[in-house]
Design a protein around this motif. Structure first.
Motif, PDB file in Angstrom:
ATOM      1  N   THR A 331       0.855  -1.194   0.000  1.00  0.00           N
ATOM      2  CA  THR A 331       0.000   0.000   0.000  1.00  0.00           C
ATOM      3  C   THR A 331       0.889   1.241   0.000  1.00  0.00           C
ATOM      4  OG1 THR A 331      -0.021  -0.083   2.407  1.00  0.00           O
ATOM      5  CG2 THR A 331      -1.895  -1.087   1.296  1.00  0.00           C
ATOM      6  N   ALA A 332       0.308   2.403  -0.239  1.00  0.00           N
ATOM      7  CA  ALA A 332       1.064   3.657  -0.199  1.00  0.00           C
ATOM      8  C   ALA A 332       1.701   3.792   1.184  1.00  0.00           C
ATOM      9  CB  ALA A 332       0.151   4.835  -0.493  1.00  0.00           C
ATOM     10  N   GLY A 333       2.935   4.287   1.220  1.00  0.00           N
ATOM     11  CA  GLY A 333       3.641   4.438   2.487  1.00  0.00           C
ATOM     12  C   GLY A 333       4.693   3.360   2.710  1.00  0.00           C
ATOM     13  N   TYR A 334       4.579   2.283   1.973  1.00  0.00           N
ATOM     14  CA  TYR A 334       5.551   1.172   2.071  1.00  0.00           C
ATOM     15  C   TYR A 334       6.943   1.680   1.690  1.00  0.00           C
ATOM     16  CZ  TYR A 334       7.439  -3.517   0.953  1.00  0.00           C
ATOM     17  OH  TYR A 334       8.180  -4.652   0.892  1.00  0.00           O
ATOM     18  N   THR A 335       7.975   1.340   2.500  1.00  0.00           N
ATOM     19  CA  THR A 335       9.320   1.872   2.261  1.00  0.00           C
ATOM     20  C   THR A 335      10.373   0.774   2.231  1.00  0.00           C
ATOM     21  OG1 THR A 335       8.623   3.914   3.371  1.00  0.00           O
ATOM     22  CG2 THR A 335      10.991   3.649   3.019  1.00  0.00           C
ATOM     23  N   PRO A 336      10.467   0.039   1.159  1.00  0.00           N
ATOM     24  CA  PRO A 336      11.512  -0.987   1.037  1.00  0.00           C
ATOM     25  C   PRO A 336      12.805  -0.387   0.468  1.00  0.00           C
ATOM     26  CG  PRO A 336      10.068  -1.081  -0.853  1.00  0.00           C
ATOM     27  CD  PRO A 336       9.592   0.068  -0.014  1.00  0.00           C
ATOM     28  N   VAL A 337      13.824  -1.227   0.277  1.00  0.00           N
ATOM     29  CA  VAL A 337      15.086  -0.755  -0.279  1.00  0.00           C
ATOM     30  C   VAL A 337      15.080  -0.949  -1.797  1.00  0.00           C
ATOM     31  CG1 VAL A 337      17.596  -1.070  -0.304  1.00  0.00           C
ATOM     32  CG2 VAL A 337      16.333  -1.255   1.846  1.00  0.00           C
ATOM     33  N   PHE A 338      15.442   0.109  -2.488  1.00  0.00           N
ATOM     34  CA  PHE A 338      15.538   0.057  -3.946  1.00  0.00           C
ATOM     35  C   PHE A 338      16.990  -0.166  -4.342  1.00  0.00           C
ATOM     36  CE2 PHE A 338      11.558   1.862  -5.987  1.00  0.00           C
ATOM     37  CZ  PHE A 338      10.766   1.638  -4.874  1.00  0.00           C
ATOM     38  N   HIS A 339      17.215  -1.090  -5.260  1.00  0.00           N
ATOM     39  CA  HIS A 339      18.554  -1.323  -5.804  1.00  0.00           C
ATOM     40  C   HIS A 339      18.556  -0.826  -7.242  1.00  0.00           C
ATOM     41  CE1 HIS A 339      20.023  -4.424  -2.755  1.00  0.00           C
ATOM     42  NE2 HIS A 339      18.840  -4.027  -2.336  1.00  0.00           N
ATOM     43  N   ALA A 340      19.269   0.270  -7.466  1.00  0.00           N
ATOM     44  CA  ALA A 340      19.359   0.808  -8.831  1.00  0.00           C
ATOM     45  C   ALA A 340      20.836   1.007  -9.115  1.00  0.00           C
ATOM     46  CB  ALA A 340      18.619   2.131  -8.925  1.00  0.00           C
ATOM     47  N   HIS A 341      21.327   0.543 -10.197  1.00  0.00           N
ATOM     48  CA  HIS A 341      22.772   0.496 -10.528  1.00  0.00           C
ATOM     49  C   HIS A 341      23.573   0.165  -9.270  1.00  0.00           C
ATOM     50  CE1 HIS A 341      23.191   4.771  -9.208  1.00  0.00           C
ATOM     51  NE2 HIS A 341      22.053   4.957  -9.845  1.00  0.00           N
ATOM     52  N   VAL A 345      18.990   2.453  -1.800  1.00  0.00           N
ATOM     53  CA  VAL A 345      18.384   3.553  -1.057  1.00  0.00           C
ATOM     54  C   VAL A 345      16.955   3.164  -0.671  1.00  0.00           C
ATOM     55  CG1 VAL A 345      17.584   5.950  -1.262  1.00  0.00           C
ATOM     56  CG2 VAL A 345      19.790   5.317  -2.234  1.00  0.00           C
ATOM     57  N   ALA A 346      16.597   3.440   0.596  1.00  0.00           N
ATOM     58  CA  ALA A 346      15.209   3.224   1.014  1.00  0.00           C
ATOM     59  C   ALA A 346      14.333   4.250   0.306  1.00  0.00           C
ATOM     60  CB  ALA A 346      15.091   3.367   2.525  1.00  0.00           C
ATOM     61  N   CYS A 347      13.233   3.781  -0.259  1.00  0.00           N
ATOM     62  CA  CYS A 347      12.327   4.691  -0.965  1.00  0.00           C
ATOM     63  C   CYS A 347      10.907   4.389  -0.533  1.00  0.00           C
ATOM     64  CB  CYS A 347      12.413   4.476  -2.484  1.00  0.00           C
ATOM     65  SG  CYS A 347      14.016   4.783  -3.230  1.00  0.00           S
ATOM     66  N   THR A 348      10.106   5.431  -0.440  1.00  0.00           N
ATOM     67  CA  THR A 348       8.703   5.258  -0.066  1.00  0.00           C
ATOM     68  C   THR A 348       7.827   5.245  -1.317  1.00  0.00           C
ATOM     69  OG1 THR A 348       9.105   6.425   2.001  1.00  0.00           O
ATOM     70  CG2 THR A 348       6.811   6.250   1.293  1.00  0.00           C
ATOM     71  N   ILE A 349       6.965   4.255  -1.398  1.00  0.00           N
ATOM     72  CA  ILE A 349       5.957   4.268  -2.465  1.00  0.00           C
ATOM     73  C   ILE A 349       4.888   5.250  -2.008  1.00  0.00           C
ATOM     74  CG2 ILE A 349       4.230   2.911  -3.719  1.00  0.00           C
ATOM     75  CD1 ILE A 349       6.143   0.565  -3.600  1.00  0.00           C
ATOM     76  N   GLU A 350       4.931   6.448  -2.598  1.00  0.00           N
ATOM     77  CA  GLU A 350       4.083   7.534  -2.102  1.00  0.00           C
ATOM     78  C   GLU A 350       2.631   7.352  -2.539  1.00  0.00           C
ATOM     79  OE1 GLU A 350       5.920  11.689  -1.174  1.00  0.00           O
ATOM     80  OE2 GLU A 350       5.178  11.628  -3.240  1.00  0.00           O
ATOM     81  N   SER A 351       2.467   6.923  -3.773  1.00  0.00           N
ATOM     82  CA  SER A 351       1.093   6.656  -4.233  1.00  0.00           C
ATOM     83  C   SER A 351       1.111   5.546  -5.261  1.00  0.00           C
ATOM     84  CB  SER A 351       0.475   7.923  -4.829  1.00  0.00           C
ATOM     85  OG  SER A 351       1.249   8.383  -5.915  1.00  0.00           O
ATOM     86  N   ILE A 352       0.033   4.788  -5.289  1.00  0.00           N
ATOM     87  CA  ILE A 352      -0.147   3.784  -6.338  1.00  0.00           C
ATOM     88  C   ILE A 352      -1.129   4.395  -7.316  1.00  0.00           C
ATOM     89  CG2 ILE A 352      -0.820   1.407  -6.837  1.00  0.00           C
ATOM     90  CD1 ILE A 352      -0.238   0.767  -3.872  1.00  0.00           C
ATOM     91  N   ASP A 353      -0.641   4.760  -8.497  1.00  0.00           N
ATOM     92  CA  ASP A 353      -1.432   5.589  -9.404  1.00  0.00           C
ATOM     93  C   ASP A 353      -2.357   4.773 -10.306  1.00  0.00           C
ATOM     94  OD1 ASP A 353       0.062   7.634  -8.238  1.00  0.00           O
ATOM     95  OD2 ASP A 353       1.653   7.412  -9.727  1.00  0.00           O
ATOM     96  N   GLN A 354      -1.830   3.669 -10.807  1.00  0.00           N
ATOM     97  CA  GLN A 354      -2.643   2.851 -11.709  1.00  0.00           C
ATOM     98  C   GLN A 354      -2.271   1.396 -11.566  1.00  0.00           C
ATOM     99  OE1 GLN A 354      -1.306   4.596 -15.372  1.00  0.00           O
ATOM    100  NE2 GLN A 354      -3.145   5.851 -15.584  1.00  0.00           N
ATOM    101  N   LYS A 355      -3.248   0.544 -11.614  1.00  0.00           N
ATOM    102  CA  LYS A 355      -2.946  -0.882 -11.730  1.00  0.00           C
ATOM    103  C   LYS A 355      -3.037  -1.223 -13.214  1.00  0.00           C
ATOM    104  CE  LYS A 355      -5.156  -4.790  -9.816  1.00  0.00           C
ATOM    105  NZ  LYS A 355      -5.769  -5.327  -8.590  1.00  0.00           N
ATOM    106  N   ILE A 356      -2.048  -1.986 -13.688  1.00  0.00           N
ATOM    107  CA  ILE A 356      -1.981  -2.310 -15.117  1.00  0.00           C
ATOM    108  C   ILE A 356      -2.322  -3.788 -15.293  1.00  0.00           C
ATOM    109  CG2 ILE A 356      -0.470  -2.340 -17.150  1.00  0.00           C
ATOM    110  CD1 ILE A 356      -0.738   0.459 -16.028  1.00  0.00           C
ATOM    111  N   ASP A 357      -3.147  -4.074 -16.263  1.00  0.00           N
ATOM    112  CA  ASP A 357      -3.452  -5.470 -16.575  1.00  0.00           C
ATOM    113  C   ASP A 357      -2.210  -6.092 -17.205  1.00  0.00           C
ATOM    114  OD1 ASP A 357      -4.193  -7.860 -17.580  1.00  0.00           O
ATOM    115  OD2 ASP A 357      -5.964  -7.145 -18.639  1.00  0.00           O
TER     116      ASP A 357
END
Ligand code: GDP
Length: 420
Positions: A331-341, A345-357
């Motif tokens: 849900t929005a607010g979830y803050t897991p660790v993002f691995h990019a290159h 960094v811990a990042c918060t999923i601020e909003s879930i904008d769209q669910k995609i089929d």
């Protein structure tokens, strides 16, 4: 014969459809399994009084080694065709397959999709095709495997081709860029040699299809992007950041900028394989020295780029993610660790904008309350510390990431838009 250009190959498909067997067969047919290993299997089999077929021994041995968790030298999984040197980007079925596919130093250039003729499209077939599409793989070799199990029937093959074509169309994969091949990985039909068992088929073998894949284009035209892996202090030289150039070129004398640390200067020296070089390109692992930069000014996870076109730093960013495995809901607010290159960094999923089929790629729901395993979604993300990341449409190499939590990869994604 000297193969030259390098390709990273992903082998995807549903569990038990024959990915490992196909890899074993490719290694075996291209002579990539050392003779002493084959010899050893032959001797073991003779001792046990088993006659016959050495490929089966190789596969037995691979399976046993895997069960014991041992990596043996045939598990390097590299083979060459006339045109290319191939590296299999990950052991099929490996727990971190998805994460490595996204963040690994070896992102896949192309993929082989294995679909068992007796089973057709299965849940992971769908999931892997969608993931491959998300990650920008746009050329597929489809091996319709286990043709021996269905008596090499053309009608069964046609049905599976039809089913897979529908799936590819659903995710807007250009089916003209897909080649379909009836295969038995176990028996070796149409892998290296044209099979007599499929007289109705006149197309390429798997090795021919691999041989005629387009060459990966070296991303030298894009701006320099060099994620920093480590920072050393070397006496006589000073501070030496090291990393692999993802895109662009670096020349001595260039003025560079490190982001998000936001410092920069002129490149004094570049070193590769312990030798000074005037210039480095994508794929090169380099150490370099920048005038005026000290050890504490920069860190792992910084990205180095040209001072006049610096890597962007995200205040927030929008991304498309695929949830691979999560025990409950996100849900929005979830803050897991993002691995990019090279950054974590811990990042918060601020909003879930769209669910995609995930089978059609179309918007299924606006502003959903939650997403869960198997879902694809567009989300807005806020890094808790400065993070350099790029839209994957501009710099694919720096536009994808994996989301980790509880010791596993729970989702993967690509960056759509960065708000600096
Ligand atoms: P993976 O989970 O996709 O890597 O599948 P494996 O390669 O481990 O294969 C699963 C099972 O199917 C094994 O028992 C293989 O021996 C068998 N298998 C794989 N390919 C073929 C094939 O072409 N013909 C037959 N008859 N069996 C196959």
């Amino acid at each position: 014969m000297s193969a030259s250009q390098h390709q990273n190959l992903a082998i995807i498909g549903h569990v038990d459809h024959g990915k490992s067997t196909l890899v074993g067969r490719l290694l075996y047919e291209t002579g990539s399994i050392p003779e002493h290993v084959i010899e050893q299997h032959r001797e073991e089999a003779e001792e046990k009084g088993k006659g016959g077929f050495e490929f089966a021994y190789v596969m037995d041995n691979l399976a046993e080694e895997r069960e014991r968790g041992v990596t043996i030298d045939i598990a390097h999984q590299e083979f060459s065709t006339d045109e290319y040197d191939f590296t299999i980007v990950d052991t099929p079925g490996h727990r971190d397959f998805v994460k490595n596919m996204i963040t690994g130093a070896s992102q896949a250039d192309h993929a082989v999709l294995v679909v068992a003729a007796d089973d057709g499209v299965a849940p992971q077939t769908q999931e892997h095709v969608f993931l491959a599409r998300t990650l920008g793989i746009d050329e597929l070799i489809v091996a319709v495997n286990k043709m021996d199990v269905v008596d090499y029937e053309e009608s069964t093959y046609d049905e599976v081709v039809e089913e897979v074509t529908q799936l590819l169309n659903q995710v807007q994969f250009n089916t003209e860029d897909a080649s379909f091949i009836p295969v038995s990985a176990f028996e070796g039909d149409n892998v290296a040699d044209v099979s007599d068992n499929t007289p109705w088929y006149e197309g390429e073998t798997v090795l021919e299809a691999l041989n005629t894949l387009p060459e990966p284009e070296p991303p030298t035209d894009a701006p320099l992007r060099l994620p920093i892996q480590d920072v050393y202090t070397i006496s006589g030289i000073g501070t030496v950041p090291v990393g692999r150039i993802e895109t662009g070129v670096m020349n001595t004398g260039d003025t560079v900028s490190f982001q998000p640390s936001d410092v920069g200067g002129e490149v004094k020296t570049i070193e590769m394989h312990h030798e000074e070089v005037p210039k480095a390109e994508p794929g090169d692992n380099v150490g370099f020295n920048v005038r005026g930069i000290g050890k504490d000014d920069i860190r792992r996870g910084d990205v180095c780029g040209p001072a006049d076109d610096p890597p962007s730093v995200a205040e927030t960013f929008q991304a498309q993610i695929v949830v691979m495995q999560h025990p409950s809901v996100i849900t929005a607010g979830y803050t897991p660790v993002f691995h990019a290159h090279t950054a974590q960094v811990a990042c918060t999923i601020e909003s879930i904008d769209q669910k995609i089929d995930s089978s059609s790629g179309e918007v299924a729901e606006e502003d959903p309350d939650f997403i869960q395993s198997g879902d694809a979604a567009v989300v807005t993300i806020r890094p808790q510390k400065p993070l350099s990341i790029e839209p994957s449409s501009e710099i694919p190499e720096l536009g994808s990431f994996a989301i980790r939590d509880m010791g596993q990869t729970i989702a993967a994604g690509k960056v759509l838009e960065v708000n600096e």
